[in-house]
Design a protein around this motif. Sequence first.
Motif, PDB file in Angstrom:
ATOM      1  N   GLY A  58      42.792  31.826  37.638  1.00  0.00           N
ATOM      2  CA  GLY A  58      42.830  30.569  36.889  1.00  0.00           C
ATOM      3  C   GLY A  58      42.365  30.767  35.459  1.00  0.00           C
ATOM      4  N   ARG A  59      41.448  29.924  35.044  1.00  0.00           N
ATOM      5  CA  ARG A  59      40.901  29.981  33.687  1.00  0.00           C
ATOM      6  C   ARG A  59      39.602  30.778  33.689  1.00  0.00           C
ATOM      7  NH1 ARG A  59      43.070  25.851  30.406  1.00  0.00           N
ATOM      8  NH2 ARG A  59      41.204  25.879  29.108  1.00  0.00           N
ATOM      9  N   LEU A  60      39.473  31.678  32.725  1.00  0.00           N
ATOM     10  CA  LEU A  60      38.213  32.406  32.560  1.00  0.00           C
ATOM     11  C   LEU A  60      37.491  31.737  31.401  1.00  0.00           C
ATOM     12  CD1 LEU A  60      36.515  34.719  33.651  1.00  0.00           C
ATOM     13  CD2 LEU A  60      37.634  36.222  32.024  1.00  0.00           C
ATOM     14  N   ASN A  61      36.494  30.927  31.741  1.00  0.00           N
ATOM     15  CA  ASN A  61      35.737  30.175  30.744  1.00  0.00           C
ATOM     16  C   ASN A  61      34.255  30.307  31.057  1.00  0.00           C
ATOM     17  OD1 ASN A  61      35.326  28.430  32.935  1.00  0.00           O
ATOM     18  ND2 ASN A  61      36.987  27.089  32.333  1.00  0.00           N
ATOM     19  N   ALA A  62      33.424  29.459  30.469  1.00  0.00           N
ATOM     20  CA  ALA A  62      31.980  29.568  30.665  1.00  0.00           C
ATOM     21  C   ALA A  62      31.588  29.458  32.139  1.00  0.00           C
ATOM     22  CB  ALA A  62      31.262  28.506  29.845  1.00  0.00           C
ATOM     23  N   ILE A  63      32.191  28.544  32.852  1.00  0.00           N
ATOM     24  CA  ILE A  63      31.805  28.317  34.248  1.00  0.00           C
ATOM     25  C   ILE A  63      32.253  29.478  35.137  1.00  0.00           C
ATOM     26  CG2 ILE A  63      32.142  26.811  36.250  1.00  0.00           C
ATOM     27  CD1 ILE A  63      32.429  24.494  34.163  1.00  0.00           C
ATOM     28  N   THR A  64      33.530  29.800  35.112  1.00  0.00           N
ATOM     29  CA  THR A  64      34.030  30.877  35.972  1.00  0.00           C
ATOM     30  C   THR A  64      33.541  32.237  35.487  1.00  0.00           C
ATOM     31  OG1 THR A  64      36.094  30.988  34.711  1.00  0.00           O
ATOM     32  CG2 THR A  64      36.074  29.582  36.674  1.00  0.00           C
ATOM     33  N   ARG A  97      30.009  37.271  35.653  1.00  0.00           N
ATOM     34  CA  ARG A  97      28.909  38.038  35.054  1.00  0.00           C
ATOM     35  C   ARG A  97      27.776  38.250  36.064  1.00  0.00           C
ATOM     36  NH1 ARG A  97      26.953  36.575  29.316  1.00  0.00           N
ATOM     37  NH2 ARG A  97      27.378  34.506  30.130  1.00  0.00           N
ATOM     38  N   ARG A  98      27.437  37.208  36.833  1.00  0.00           N
ATOM     39  CA  ARG A  98      26.380  37.343  37.853  1.00  0.00           C
ATOM     40  C   ARG A  98      26.763  38.381  38.913  1.00  0.00           C
ATOM     41  NH1 ARG A  98      26.178  31.809  37.323  1.00  0.00           N
ATOM     42  NH2 ARG A  98      27.430  31.494  39.195  1.00  0.00           N
ATOM     43  N   GLU A  99      28.023  38.345  39.350  1.00  0.00           N
ATOM     44  CA  GLU A  99      28.474  39.312  40.355  1.00  0.00           C
ATOM     45  C   GLU A  99      28.391  40.739  39.825  1.00  0.00           C
ATOM     46  OE1 GLU A  99      32.404  38.005  41.368  1.00  0.00           O
ATOM     47  OE2 GLU A  99      31.667  36.294  42.537  1.00  0.00           O
ATOM     48  N   ILE A 100      28.776  40.928  38.571  1.00  0.00           N
ATOM     49  CA  ILE A 100      28.712  42.265  37.970  1.00  0.00           C
ATOM     50  C   ILE A 100      27.266  42.704  37.794  1.00  0.00           C
ATOM     51  CG2 ILE A 100      29.170  43.551  35.835  1.00  0.00           C
ATOM     52  CD1 ILE A 100      31.841  41.979  35.678  1.00  0.00           C
ATOM     53  N   LYS A 101      26.420  41.781  37.378  1.00  0.00           N
ATOM     54  CA  LYS A 101      25.000  42.110  37.185  1.00  0.00           C
ATOM     55  C   LYS A 101      24.371  42.544  38.508  1.00  0.00           C
ATOM     56  CE  LYS A 101      21.096  40.292  34.643  1.00  0.00           C
ATOM     57  NZ  LYS A 101      20.592  39.145  33.886  1.00  0.00           N
ATOM     58  N   GLU A 102      24.666  41.826  39.582  1.00  0.00           N
ATOM     59  CA  GLU A 102      24.148  42.203  40.903  1.00  0.00           C
ATOM     60  C   GLU A 102      24.659  43.578  41.310  1.00  0.00           C
ATOM     61  OE1 GLU A 102      25.147  39.072  43.634  1.00  0.00           O
ATOM     62  OE2 GLU A 102      24.000  37.582  42.500  1.00  0.00           O
ATOM     63  N   PHE A 147      44.466  31.939  31.576  1.00  0.00           N
ATOM     64  CA  PHE A 147      43.928  31.528  30.280  1.00  0.00           C
ATOM     65  C   PHE A 147      42.498  32.036  30.136  1.00  0.00           C
ATOM     66  CE2 PHE A 147      41.651  28.604  27.476  1.00  0.00           C
ATOM     67  CZ  PHE A 147      42.480  28.596  26.378  1.00  0.00           C
ATOM     68  N   ILE A 148      42.179  32.549  28.965  1.00  0.00           N
ATOM     69  CA  ILE A 148      40.805  32.952  28.641  1.00  0.00           C
ATOM     70  C   ILE A 148      40.418  32.259  27.353  1.00  0.00           C
ATOM     71  CG2 ILE A 148      39.263  34.846  27.995  1.00  0.00           C
ATOM     72  CD1 ILE A 148      40.919  36.716  29.668  1.00  0.00           C
ATOM     73  N   ASP A 149      39.292  31.539  27.372  1.00  0.00           N
ATOM     74  CA  ASP A 149      38.808  30.920  26.141  1.00  0.00           C
ATOM     75  C   ASP A 149      37.742  31.830  25.512  1.00  0.00           C
ATOM     76  OD1 ASP A 149      36.415  30.428  27.518  1.00  0.00           O
ATOM     77  OD2 ASP A 149      36.689  28.262  27.590  1.00  0.00           O
ATOM     78  N   SER A 150      37.136  31.361  24.425  1.00  0.00           N
ATOM     79  CA  SER A 150      36.165  32.199  23.712  1.00  0.00           C
ATOM     80  C   SER A 150      34.950  32.522  24.581  1.00  0.00           C
ATOM     81  CB  SER A 150      35.725  31.525  22.411  1.00  0.00           C
ATOM     82  OG  SER A 150      35.138  30.267  22.679  1.00  0.00           O
ATOM     83  N   SER A 151      34.544  31.598  25.450  1.00  0.00           N
ATOM     84  CA  SER A 151      33.422  31.875  26.361  1.00  0.00           C
ATOM     85  C   SER A 151      33.797  32.969  27.346  1.00  0.00           C
ATOM     86  CB  SER A 151      33.025  30.615  27.130  1.00  0.00           C
ATOM     87  OG  SER A 151      32.563  29.627  26.258  1.00  0.00           O
ATOM     88  N   GLY A 152      35.003  32.893  27.879  1.00  0.00           N
ATOM     89  CA  GLY A 152      35.472  33.915  28.811  1.00  0.00           C
ATOM     90  C   GLY A 152      35.552  35.276  28.150  1.00  0.00           C
ATOM     91  N   GLN A 170      49.270  35.562  26.969  1.00  0.00           N
ATOM     92  CA  GLN A 170      48.218  34.805  26.276  1.00  0.00           C
ATOM     93  C   GLN A 170      46.970  35.658  26.113  1.00  0.00           C
ATOM     94  OE1 GLN A 170      45.075  33.401  27.793  1.00  0.00           O
ATOM     95  NE2 GLN A 170      44.492  32.694  25.765  1.00  0.00           N
ATOM     96  N   VAL A 171      46.585  36.329  27.166  1.00  0.00           N
ATOM     97  CA  VAL A 171      45.383  37.168  27.129  1.00  0.00           C
ATOM     98  C   VAL A 171      45.608  38.353  26.191  1.00  0.00           C
ATOM     99  CG1 VAL A 171      43.856  38.622  28.516  1.00  0.00           C
ATOM    100  CG2 VAL A 171      44.642  36.418  29.413  1.00  0.00           C
ATOM    101  N   LYS A 172      46.779  38.949  26.264  1.00  0.00           N
ATOM    102  CA  LYS A 172      47.107  40.068  25.365  1.00  0.00           C
ATOM    103  C   LYS A 172      47.006  39.619  23.907  1.00  0.00           C
ATOM    104  CE  LYS A 172      50.718  43.370  24.261  1.00  0.00           C
ATOM    105  NZ  LYS A 172      52.089  43.783  24.463  1.00  0.00           N
ATOM    106  N   MET A 173      47.542  38.441  23.588  1.00  0.00           N
ATOM    107  CA  MET A 173      47.482  37.932  22.227  1.00  0.00           C
ATOM    108  C   MET A 173      46.034  37.683  21.790  1.00  0.00           C
ATOM    109  SD  MET A 173      49.652  34.836  20.423  1.00  0.00           S
ATOM    110  CE  MET A 173      49.236  33.679  21.684  1.00  0.00           C
ATOM    111  N   LEU A 174      45.222  37.119  22.679  1.00  0.00           N
ATOM    112  CA  LEU A 174      43.805  36.904  22.378  1.00  0.00           C
ATOM    113  C   LEU A 174      43.111  38.227  22.093  1.00  0.00           C
ATOM    114  CD1 LEU A 174      41.242  35.099  22.253  1.00  0.00           C
ATOM    115  CD2 LEU A 174      41.033  35.484  24.731  1.00  0.00           C
ATOM    116  N   PHE A 175      43.346  39.231  22.932  1.00  0.00           N
ATOM    117  CA  PHE A 175      42.731  40.542  22.733  1.00  0.00           C
ATOM    118  C   PHE A 175      43.175  41.160  21.408  1.00  0.00           C
ATOM    119  CE2 PHE A 175      42.047  41.643  27.531  1.00  0.00           C
ATOM    120  CZ  PHE A 175      41.065  40.681  27.606  1.00  0.00           C
TER     121      PHE A 175
END
Length: 115
Positions: free
Chosen positions: A12-18, A23-28, A47-52, A78-83
């Motif tokens: 789905g969307r990679l934003n602050a919530i998701t 990040r928590r899963e990776i940190k663990e 979709f990835i926003d600036s938080s994602g 979309q993600v490629k263009m953002l990157f």
Amino acid sequence: MNNTVKIFQPSGRLNAITGNKLRREIKELIWSEKNIIVLIDLQNVNFIDSSGLGILISAMQMIKSSNSQFFICSVNQQVKMLFELTKMDQIFKIFSNKDEFERQILTIQLSNSGM
């Protein structure tokens, strides 16, 4: 010696919530294991926003600081263009899909093991 490969597949969307969940899963993971290879498979992310994006950068830094490796695969247009706009395509190691990642990582691991 082969490193353990861990694959994360957000959707789905990679934003602050998701992204914070990711990040928590990776940190663990990096607290419990060292010298791992982490693949973020973005095949189901539409979709990835600036938080994602910030979370991906943070995850990459955490992973690299734990002497592990960070890769991304299966980015949509979309993600490629953002990157590209943010120049992150020059920072992230990006594979076209999971099969390409597995072929190249297997080749690297075999060459490092002396086979």
